[in-house]
Design an enzyme around this catalytic site. Structure first.
Site, PDB file in Angstrom:
ATOM      1  N   LYS A 113      -1.343  -7.018  -9.470  1.00 53.34           N
ATOM      2  CA  LYS A 113      -1.418  -6.925  -8.024  1.00 53.34           C
ATOM      3  C   LYS A 113      -1.230  -6.027  -7.038  1.00 53.34           C
ATOM      4  O   LYS A 113      -0.664  -5.830  -6.211  1.00 53.34           O
ATOM      5  CB  LYS A 113      -1.744  -8.664  -8.083  1.00 53.34           C
ATOM      6  CG  LYS A 113      -2.908  -8.899  -7.033  1.00 53.34           C
ATOM      7  CD  LYS A 113      -3.295  -8.227  -5.287  1.00 53.34           C
ATOM      8  CE  LYS A 113      -2.810  -8.155  -4.719  1.00 53.34           C
ATOM      9  NZ  LYS A 113      -3.279  -7.259  -3.419  1.00 53.34           N
ATOM     10  N   GLU A 159      -5.029  -4.134  -2.423  1.00 51.54           N
ATOM     11  CA  GLU A 159      -6.472  -3.370  -1.777  1.00 51.54           C
ATOM     12  C   GLU A 159      -6.782  -2.548  -1.330  1.00 51.54           C
ATOM     13  O   GLU A 159      -7.680  -1.807  -1.354  1.00 51.54           O
ATOM     14  CB  GLU A 159      -7.001  -4.592  -1.647  1.00 51.54           C
ATOM     15  CG  GLU A 159      -7.030  -5.111  -0.191  1.00 51.54           C
ATOM     16  CD  GLU A 159      -5.637  -5.797   0.144  1.00 51.54           C
ATOM     17  OE1 GLU A 159      -4.622  -5.607  -0.556  1.00 51.54           O
ATOM     18  OE2 GLU A 159      -5.143  -6.862   1.271  1.00 51.54           O
ATOM     19  N   PHE A 200       0.675  -0.801   0.036  1.00 48.95           N
ATOM     20  CA  PHE A 200       0.358   0.553   0.333  1.00 48.95           C
ATOM     21  C   PHE A 200       0.729   1.058  -0.725  1.00 48.95           C
ATOM     22  O   PHE A 200       0.278   2.143  -0.291  1.00 48.95           O
ATOM     23  CB  PHE A 200      -0.899  -0.351   1.076  1.00 48.95           C
ATOM     24  CG  PHE A 200       0.022   0.524   2.323  1.00 48.95           C
ATOM     25  CD1 PHE A 200      -0.147   1.647   2.684  1.00 48.95           C
ATOM     26  CD2 PHE A 200       0.471  -0.486   3.323  1.00 48.95           C
ATOM     27  CE1 PHE A 200       0.481   1.929   4.344  1.00 48.95           C
ATOM     28  CE2 PHE A 200       0.180   0.595   4.527  1.00 48.95           C
ATOM     29  CZ  PHE A 200       1.064   1.346   4.713  1.00 48.95           C
ATOM     30  N   CYS A 254       9.609   2.022   3.569  1.00 52.36           N
ATOM     31  CA  CYS A 254      10.290   0.955   3.742  1.00 52.36           C
ATOM     32  C   CYS A 254      11.875   1.782   4.014  1.00 52.36           C
ATOM     33  O   CYS A 254      12.212   1.141   4.757  1.00 52.36           O
ATOM     34  CB  CYS A 254      10.143  -0.486   2.475  1.00 52.36           C
ATOM     35  SG  CYS A 254      11.253   0.597   1.269  1.00 52.36           S
ATOM     36  N   SER A 266       5.136  -6.714   3.457  1.00 52.07           N
ATOM     37  CA  SER A 266       5.576  -7.485   4.692  1.00 52.07           C
ATOM     38  C   SER A 266       7.021  -8.725   5.309  1.00 52.07           C
ATOM     39  O   SER A 266       6.651  -9.415   3.544  1.00 52.07           O
ATOM     40  CB  SER A 266       4.661  -7.022   5.841  1.00 52.07           C
ATOM     41  OG  SER A 266       3.943  -8.946   4.954  1.00 52.07           O
TER      42      SER A 266
END
Ligand code: NAD
Length: 502
Positions: free
Chosen positions: A179, A182, A155, A287, A232
């Site tokens: 992908k 969401e 995200f 990150c 993650s």
């Protein structure tokens, strides 16, 4: 707090056009600055994934055989469109992710760099040739695309992380199934439309929306030749194991806990600016964020004081209002991060700044947490060990450089680190000895430029190939070596011996 009025229903992007979800499963997309539901995203079923992957597989032979010249022209057009319309994309990112507009533009700019790198496809994919490797024998190495490749993204960079991968994959002749997260899926759909406008053939770039179930279906799909994952560490490890067991090529980038070491000779103001920028930018949801400051010797007191002083000047609020720092991604995540403040205090850390006291310039339903500073943190505390992924900066005090180095090297992650010093010898020693993939010397967020490669060590990366740069080209192509001879009629003859150089 959410209000469920009539909101748009998003789609997938299959075969060069929007495709409605067929699974019946959906998830709400929130504006983190208001808490409102602003869209509904379909969560793809196995059937949706099968149709997306089949479309990418059908498009592959044609795209592989499209000349480098044509591919490059499309990439250049994509670059021009993205650059011209980046404000539109930034607004989408801010609405769904919450990061402030200037930061959203920053991530697009870093993504654009990779498009520009991929525009050099002709040079990047050039093979190697050895004439007369043996008498009258030439050896040629060529690199060829893999097929449909999947990208699964997190995200926190809804545009930049996909852009780390797909320009290179597409330039190399692969087709791509993306992908996205969401939580903020609209950036990927916007990029898909841009590809269509740039003239990319249908099926070369596909977006399939969904969650973990969707990812499992992608990993199971036999046509998918490779997977680039970012997220993650537990999910990265799982994706790496599952996809490699299925015979796919995988690079899975995981979580991080990045240390910034400040030596006693460093310029304290520069170091304090860097800690604030890298600790609280994007609300710490990067990150490459700095989450631990390792203060060596007497620098600790002035450094903590100056970080705290700068933090009071930061404006937290709605990313569309010119604030410095936006909300966190969900209420649940905000509460989890806030929970670390009490956990730190109970474990003995000193809470210098408590982000729960913030007065945001934004709606009351937003997922707000202000800059938080914990001093006297020790390595046994959860605030030190866990990836918090929020605006929480921990200060660990040590006495020597060696102690600081040992601390960094003992960490479970090895994504990024930074050293602040005026001592060139110490810097050189640090860059040699530190067990971390990306190192900044007086640079707090050392994200490599597009023609180098991005990747951490240890639990920050599963696989051996980093993202973009020459590693990216290598990942999305496989080598083939052709040994050829065009014999004269008089050199024929039977000889069962092993071929040797002559
Ligand atoms: P996440 O792991 O929850 O999700 C990442 C992606 O995996 C999403 O697309 C999600 O839908 C999917 N997913 C979630 N659960 C899954 C499951 N059980 N099986 C398969 N797929 C699953 O990560 P996030 O919260 O979206 O992103 C934040 C994390 O990403 C942080 O840990 C951060 O450090 C990391 N990150 C790492 C890098 C890097 O370069 N190393 C870059 C950005 C973010």
């Amino acid at each position: 707090m959410t209000t469920q009025t009539s909101v748009p229903t998003l789609t997938h992007w299959i075969g060069g056009e929007p495709a409605a979800g067929r699974s019946g499963r959906t998830a709400p997309v929130h504006d983190p600055a208001t808490g409102e539901v602003i869209a509904t995203v379909p969560l793809a079923s196995e059937e949706d994934v099968a149709s997306a992957v089949a479309s990418a597989a059908r498009a592959f032979p044609g795209w592989r055989d499209t000349s480098l010249a044509r591919r490059t022209q499309i990439l250049f057009r994509f670059r021009e469109l993205l650059n011209a319309r980046k404000d539109e994309l930034a607004a989408i990112i801010t609405a769904e992710h919450g990061k402030v507009l200037s930061d959203a533009l920053g991530e697009i700019t870093r993504g654009l760099e990779v498009v520009e790198f991929a525009c050099g496809a002709g040079h990047l994919l050039k093979g190697a040739m050895s004439e007369d490797a043996s008498t009258d024998i030439d050896v040629t190495t060529i690199r060829q695309p893999l097929g449909p490749v999947a990208i699964v993204s997190p995200f926190n960079f809804p545009a930049m992380v996909p852009l780390w991968f797909f320009p290179v994959a597409i330039a190399a002749g692969n087709t791509v199934v993306l992908k996205p997260s969401e939580k903020d899926p609209s950036a990927a759909l916007w990029l898909a439309e841009l590809w269509r406008e740039a003239g990319l053939p249908a099926g070369v770039f596909t977006v399939v929306n969904g969650d973990g179930t969707t990812v499992e279906a992608i990993l199971d799909a036999p046509e998918v030749a490779a997977v680039s994952f970012v997220g993650s560490t537990p999910v990265a490890r799982h994706v790496y194991r599952t996809a490699t067991a299925a015979g796919k090529r995988v690079q899975a980038l995981g979580g991080a806990k990045n240390h910034m070491v400040v030596l006693p000779d460093a310029d304290v103001d520069i170091a304090a600016d860097a800690a604030v920028n890298a600790g609280y930018g994007s609300a710490g949801e990067r990150c490459m964020a700095i989450s631990v400051v390792v203060a060596v010797g007497p620098v600790a007191d002035p450094l903590v004081e100056r970080i705290a002083e700068r933090t009071t000047r930061l404006r937290v609020g709605d990313g569309r209002r010119g604030c410095d720092m936006g909300p966190l991604i969900t209420q649940e995540h905000r509460d989890r991060v806030a929970g670390y403040i009490d956990a730190g205090r109970q474990a003995g850390a000193q809470v210098v700044l408590d982000g729960r006291d913030v007065e945001p310039d934004g709606a009351s339903g937003g997922y707000w947490l202000g800059p938080t500073l914990l001093d006297h943190v020790t390595t046994d505390m959860s605030v030190y060990r866990d990836e918090i992924f929020g605006p929480v900066l921990a200060v660990v005090r040590v006495e020597t450089y060696d102690e600081a180095l040992r601390l960094v090297n003992a960490g479970a992650y090895g994504n990024g680190t930074a050293l602040f010093t005026r001592d060139g010898g110490a810097a050189r020693r640090f860059q040699h000895d530190v067990e971390v993939g990306m190192v900044g010397i007086n640079v707090p967020i050392p994200v490599p430029v597009a023609y180098h490669s991005f990747g951490g060590w240890k639990q920050s990366l599963f696989g051996d190939t980093h993202a973009y740069g020459t590693d990216g080209v290598h990942f999305y192509t496989r080598g083939k070596v052709v040994t050829s001879r065009w014999p004269e009629a008089d050199v024929a003859g039977v000889n069962l011996g092993f071929p040797q150089n002559r």
